[in-house]
Motif scaffolding. Structure first.
Motif, short mmCIF file in Angstrom:
data_model
loop_
_atom_site.label_atom_id
_atom_site.label_comp_id
_atom_site.label_asym_id
_atom_site.label_seq_id
_atom_site.Cartn_x
_atom_site.Cartn_y
_atom_site.Cartn_z
N UNK A 1 -45.56 -42.26 57.26
CA UNK A 1 -45.16 -43.63 57.18
C UNK A 1 -44.37 -44.34 58.25
N UNK A 2 -43.99 -43.46 59.29
CA UNK A 2 -43.51 -43.80 60.53
C UNK A 2 -42.66 -45.20 60.50
N UNK A 3 -43.12 -46.02 61.26
CA UNK A 3 -42.33 -47.40 61.39
C UNK A 3 -41.83 -48.24 60.13
N UNK A 4 -42.50 -47.75 59.23
CA UNK A 4 -42.26 -48.71 57.86
C UNK A 4 -41.27 -47.91 56.96
N UNK A 5 -41.00 -46.60 57.28
CA UNK A 5 -39.99 -45.91 56.50
C UNK A 5 -38.74 -46.40 56.48
N UNK A 6 -37.83 -46.81 55.75
CA UNK A 6 -36.67 -47.40 55.59
C UNK A 6 -35.38 -46.82 55.10
N UNK A 7 -36.09 -45.71 54.04
CA UNK A 7 -34.80 -45.08 53.44
C UNK A 7 -35.54 -44.01 52.90
N UNK A 8 -34.69 -42.52 52.75
CA UNK A 8 -35.21 -41.32 52.27
C UNK A 8 -34.16 -40.88 51.56
N UNK A 9 -33.77 -40.99 50.21
CA UNK A 9 -32.68 -40.38 49.69
C UNK A 9 -33.10 -39.29 48.60
N UNK A 10 -31.91 -38.53 48.17
CA UNK A 10 -32.18 -37.31 47.42
C UNK A 10 -31.26 -37.31 46.44
N UNK A 11 -31.75 -36.80 45.22
CA UNK A 11 -30.78 -36.63 44.15
C UNK A 11 -31.21 -35.27 43.42
N UNK A 12 -30.11 -34.27 42.99
CA UNK A 12 -30.63 -33.26 42.33
C UNK A 12 -30.48 -33.71 40.49
N UNK A 13 -30.90 -32.85 39.78
CA UNK A 13 -31.28 -33.05 38.37
C UNK A 13 -29.79 -33.49 37.59
N UNK A 14 -28.62 -32.85 38.13
CA UNK A 14 -27.51 -33.40 37.56
C UNK A 14 -27.19 -34.76 37.56
N UNK A 15 -27.59 -35.40 38.63
CA UNK A 15 -27.43 -36.82 38.96
C UNK A 15 -28.05 -37.56 37.85
N UNK A 16 -29.32 -37.35 37.36
CA UNK A 16 -29.93 -37.78 36.50
C UNK A 16 -29.31 -37.91 34.93
N UNK A 17 -28.83 -36.26 34.81
CA UNK A 17 -28.03 -36.27 33.53
C UNK A 17 -26.87 -36.95 33.59
N UNK A 18 -26.15 -37.12 34.62
CA UNK A 18 -25.07 -38.09 34.83
C UNK A 18 -24.95 -39.45 34.32
N UNK A 19 -26.31 -40.29 35.05
CA UNK A 19 -26.30 -41.49 34.70
C UNK A 19 -26.75 -41.77 33.29
N UNK A 20 -27.46 -40.56 32.56
CA UNK A 20 -28.27 -40.65 31.23
C UNK A 20 -27.28 -40.71 30.62
N UNK A 21 -26.00 -39.75 30.63
CA UNK A 21 -24.90 -39.41 29.58
C UNK A 21 -24.00 -40.57 29.86
N UNK A 22 -23.48 -40.93 30.86
CA UNK A 22 -22.63 -41.85 30.83
C UNK A 22 -22.97 -43.46 31.09
N UNK A 23 -24.08 -43.68 31.73
CA UNK A 23 -24.49 -44.99 31.81
C UNK A 23 -25.66 -45.43 30.88
N UNK A 24 -26.37 -44.40 30.22
CA UNK A 24 -27.52 -44.72 29.47
C UNK A 24 -28.51 -45.34 30.37
N UNK B 1 -32.16 -44.55 32.01
CA UNK B 1 -33.39 -43.76 31.69
C UNK B 1 -34.26 -43.23 32.93
N UNK B 2 -34.63 -41.93 32.86
CA UNK B 2 -35.29 -41.60 34.04
C UNK B 2 -36.91 -42.18 33.91
N UNK B 3 -37.18 -42.75 35.02
CA UNK B 3 -38.49 -43.39 35.01
C UNK B 3 -39.64 -42.60 35.35
#
Length: 545
Positions: A325-348, A350-352
């Motif tokens: 992707x080189x020059x067009x790459x602007x962000x590369x973020x990571x999350x582990x599965x407890x993050x998805x569990x967190x927003x699912x349980x506390x903010x309702x 959904x995982x896309x």
């Protein structure tokens, strides 16, 4: 271009709402009126700004119990500073007519950080509008040996943006004027109190954008961003503020105005003094105005969220993204599965995509949509074909992009629903990046509600968060200093982008040598001999004594 006055930061509204949450009802009418006026402004002029700020207001309302005083919880001794008297208040009222707040109820929100983990006991808030007013205030404070705590949007995460004792709070919220925008060179000059997202919205009209993007963009101010050397989501593309900031105007402890507000990209004359104020957290001077280099706003944006089976494949995906992707790459973020569990349980939320052990968010930004889409598709074909990635989806329209980004950006809000949050922001070599998370989970075990990890994998920045229902000293002793010793052992940094503030100042030696710390202290002594600027912060306890 004529100066543009931006609306008062919703950070002030958020502070008012804190009072209401604490049972102070005298501000209901004021807050309700301000809410209507400001919401109307946002709905008409900046609808995205309104949406992005909701989490701050919601988060502040989660905990109604007043947090323990920082000085009590951490057993801090007050420095040898003067105490405010009625004569001092009278002087400030002459300098800042109508902009001196001494009502204890109105000061509650300014004394408490937005995570509600640190609380001071300031008796006075000052709200200057100009550099000259800041200078006059500091001249007087210096003569009286009154400690001063500069405050922007109060979105800091390490206790650096609120008092420890009774320091005078100097808020930059009314210093919200855009001075100029040069569309050709891409330079912005503005006062320090301008809210980051409001700046971005203004720049968007002329095809530019701010070089940093934070989850707190709807409340944080550019002066605070610079004072903490904030990083954010797109540092891997646009670099740190040490490179983007072209000039700074700052007021020193004795009221001297240091004008380094250059808009030149190249100026190799003497020491680059502006760098002293980037990341020094208001301990060397109060940033009052900035000039900053702003990149062109991209014409094409794509965002992919990808499911990954293990952390090693996250690293493989990063390597392929950098190469393909080189020059067009602007962000590369990571999350582990407890993050998805967190927003699912506390903010309702959904995982896309289907549930996986790890997730990466990859953003591309360029000037040619067809070209960018082709590069992204080739990348996806390769990582899916080689089993590096197991599932994913790509968003190209703004609504879906915002929906996916909200999962990552609302993690801080979701954590607050658990109760108390122990937040750590560290840099580590990628080879050891996730090992710390594994070790920490084993160490805290069932003392913690959960341990979640996410961050800016593209620049080696891990956000490790541990939660519990309330503050737990036994749990804290399990975490610290273990986390700093672990980080130091693997040649990491104990603060990647949040700064040291109050919470991390005594652990600086895990990332800096004794000689380096001594030199920092000498610079502090030279620029602030009385130690009145943001005491008890950033450096070890010498400056609180």
């Amino acid at each position: 271009m004529a100066p543009l006055h931006l609306p008062v930061s919703i950070g002030h509204l958020r502070q008012c709402l804190t009072l209401l949450n604490s049972g102070h009802r005298c501000l209901h009418r004021t807050v309700a009126s301000y809410t209507r006026v400001y919401a109307n402004y946002l709905t008409v002029c900046q609808p995205s700004l309104l949406q992005s700020r909701r989490f701050c207001l919601q988060a502040r309302s989660l905990q109604k119990e007043e947090p323990e005083l920082t000085s009590v919880r951490y057993n801090v001794q007050r420095g040898n500073f003067a105490r405010i008297n009625s004569e001092d208040v009278a002087v400030f009222e002459r300098l800042l007519p109508g902009r001196v707040i001494a009502d204890p109820e109105e000061l509650v929100g300014y004394n408490t950080d937005w995570l509600r983990m640190c609380r001071g006991s300031s008796r006075l808030l000052l709200r200057p509008k100009t550099t000259e007013e800041v200078s006059e205030v500091m001249k007087y404070c210096y003569s009286r040996n009154l400690a001063v705590m500069p405050q922007g949007g109060n979105t800091g995460l390490v206790g650096g943006s609120v008092p420890v004792f009774d320091e005078i709070i100097l808020s930059t919220s009314l210093m919200n004027k855009i001075v100029s925008v040069d569309e050709i060179s891409g330079t912005l000059v503005c006062q320090a109190g301008c809210v980051l997202e409001a700046l971005n919205t203004h720049l968007s009209d002329v095809g530019l954008m701010m070089p940093l993007d934070l989850g707190a963009k709807g409340s944080c101010q550019i002066g605070g961003n610079i004072s903490t050397n904030a990083g954010g989501l797109r540092l891997m593309r646009y670099g740190s503020l040490h490179g983007s900031v072209l000039g700074v105007e700052a007021v020193q402890a004795d009221g001297t105005v240091l004008d380094c507000l250059s808009t030149l990209r190249k100026d190799n004359t003497g020491y680059d003094l502006k760098q002293l104020f980037i990341g020094s957290e208001g301990t060397l001077g109060i940033v009052t105005a900035v000039s900053i280099l702003c990149p062109r706003k991209p014409q094409s944006i794509n965002l992919a969220i990808l499911g990954v089976s293990d952390f090693q494949n996250c690293l493989k995906a990063l390597k392929e993204a950098r190469g393909m992707l080189g020059e067009i790459l602007s962000a590369f973020e990571f999350m582990d599965s407890p993050c998805i569990d967190l927003v699912r349980s506390n903010l309702n939320l959904t995982n896309p995509i289907s549930d996986k052990p790890f997730y990466v968010l990859i953003e591309t930004a360029g000037s040619n949509g067809a070209h960018d889409e082709e590069k992204l598709n080739l990348f996806l074909e390769k990582v899916l074909g080689e089993g590096i990635v197991e599932d994913g989806t790509v968003a190209t329209d703004s609504t879906k992009i915002q929906s996916i980004w909200s999962i990552r950006e609302r993690l801080a809000e979701a954590l607050l629903h658990d109760g108390y949050v122990y937040k750590y922001d560290i840099s580590l070599p990628l080879a050891n990046f996730y090992d710390l998370v594994i070790d920490m989970r084993e160490r805290v075990d069932d003392l913690a509600t959960r341990v979640v990890a996410y961050g800016h994998l593209g620049d080696g920045n891990l956000h490790l968060n541990i939660t519990s229902p309330t503050y737990d000293h036994d749990l804290l002793e399990k975490i610290e200093p273990f986390i700093y010793e672990w980080t130091s052992r693997y040649k990491g940094s104990i603060s990647a982008e949040h700064g040291l503030g109050f919470k991390k100042k005594d652990f600086i030696h895990f990332s800096k040598t004794q000689k380096a710390v001594e030199l920092m202290q000498q610079i502090k002594d030279l620029m602030d001999p009385k130690g009145i600027l943001n005491p008890y912060k950033m450096l070890p306890d010498k400056y609180g004594d």
